[in-house]
Design a protein around this motif. Sequence first.
Motif, short mmCIF file in Angstrom:
data_model
loop_
_atom_site.label_atom_id
_atom_site.label_comp_id
_atom_site.label_asym_id
_atom_site.label_seq_id
_atom_site.Cartn_x
_atom_site.Cartn_y
_atom_site.Cartn_z
N ALA A 3 0.83 -1.20 0.00
CA ALA A 3 0.00 0.00 0.00
C ALA A 3 0.87 1.25 0.00
CB ALA A 3 -0.95 -0.01 1.20
N ALA A 27 2.86 2.44 -3.20
CA ALA A 27 2.16 3.15 -4.26
C ALA A 27 2.13 4.65 -3.96
CB ALA A 27 0.74 2.61 -4.40
N LEU A 38 2.34 -1.63 -7.98
CA LEU A 38 1.66 -1.22 -6.74
C LEU A 38 0.64 -0.11 -6.97
CD1 LEU A 38 4.24 -1.21 -3.82
CD2 LEU A 38 2.21 -2.63 -4.09
N GLN A 62 -2.37 -1.75 -8.36
CA GLN A 62 -3.00 -2.52 -7.30
C GLN A 62 -3.76 -1.60 -6.33
OE1 GLN A 62 -1.15 -4.72 -3.64
NE2 GLN A 62 -2.28 -2.82 -3.54
N MET A 63 -3.17 -0.44 -5.99
CA MET A 63 -3.85 0.47 -5.06
C MET A 63 -5.10 1.08 -5.68
SD MET A 63 -2.95 0.32 -2.08
CE MET A 63 -3.84 1.61 -1.27
N VAL A 90 -7.60 -1.40 -5.01
CA VAL A 90 -8.05 -1.38 -3.61
C VAL A 90 -9.14 -0.33 -3.42
CG1 VAL A 90 -7.36 -0.86 -1.23
CG2 VAL A 90 -5.89 -2.28 -2.66
N GLY A 133 -5.88 -5.95 -6.66
CA GLY A 133 -6.20 -4.84 -5.77
C GLY A 133 -7.69 -4.78 -5.45
N GLY A 141 -3.23 0.70 3.76
CA GLY A 141 -4.22 -0.03 2.95
C GLY A 141 -5.64 0.17 3.46
N VAL A 179 -7.25 3.65 2.77
CA VAL A 179 -7.79 3.83 1.42
C VAL A 179 -9.18 3.21 1.31
CG1 VAL A 179 -7.45 3.21 -1.01
CG2 VAL A 179 -5.53 4.07 0.33
#
Lengths: 175, 196
Positions: free
Chosen positions: A37, A40, A79, A82-83, A86, B23, B110, B113
């Motif tokens: 996380a 990124a 990343l 990927q974020m 998320v 993700g 993480g 977010v």
Amino acid sequence: MMRNRKSRSYINPYLGGVLLGLTVLAANYISGRGLGASGAMKNAIVASVEAVAPAHAENAAFYKEFNETHTGSPLNSWLVYQMLGVLAGGFLSGVIARRMTWKVEHSPKISSKTRLVAALAGGILFGFGSQLGRGCTSGSALSGMAVLSLGGFLSMMAIFGTAFALAYFVRKLWI
Amino acid sequence: MGPLIVNDIISPNTNMLLAFFIGIAFGFILESSGFSSSRKLVGVFYGYDTVVLKVFFTGAITAMLGLLFFSLFGWMDLTYIYINPTYLWSTLVGGVIMGAGFILGGFCPGTSVCAAAIGKIDAFLFIAGIFIGIFIFMEGYPLWEGLYKAEFLGYLKMNKYFNLSSGLFVLLVIAAAVVMFWIAEKAEKKFKAPEY
């Protein structure tokens, strides 16, 4: 009608854990790496500094070292994609479970303002620590532990141990 | 055989696309487990809600076991996956600072977010803080570069460090996790969760 409007409850934590573990496994199987996380966010800042102050980015020690080990735009990274996922995945889950709401979540013993100041301060510490520690709870602790890295286990113990040790002193923020 | 990207089974562009989908799964699982709520997350440090411990450790042992089995079945070459390097002091000091950030801010990067994705305003402030913290680290880099690079122990694995087979080491982690789950369930019965 009333029942319909109520947000759905969370999934069983052990089921959530198994699914999370399978996601880490998938990342390793597909891309040969774990989740992350803070990395990124680092890349986003490097890209911003390079855009806003290119001369500074060329001379300052950190950016020089970063560019020795990275090629291409810092935003075009695994990343970062990927974020973005998320963010989309969290949003999707929130919509499905009807948890979308503007809110400052805090203990009734403190004001919203106190909560926001504490959140900002906590973020600054976490951001700094994640760079010094080469990754946060996702990249260093969880993904590091999955591949049995000594650093991953140490990172997990340092993060959770410190939070646990300090919990008593900041209890008013939470309970 | 995996990892797919290393063995050229997928292209670099496909790898980036799949990162996005990985993700989505990551964010969806975090949010639906309750990780978008700071008071739920920090509950583990007061005993009233131990969801963090359960999800985190179940996730870690599932991934460990999965990697071991994939390797055993010949589906994946573990020599090609990324092993986090161990720099002793920066890992410990960085971890301590992150732990302080966790209990003050109630999130990690993480989860913040995910929380921002469903509208938690405190999470936006936490994310702003992360950016400031990372920026401070970068700009002041020469000040802590020594600590950052001190005591490099290599890409050391726990089982090598303790001279055990990886299977036996993972079994011990699972046993430790089961004990923690048992304590966690007891704690949740003892400490009443506040409304949030």
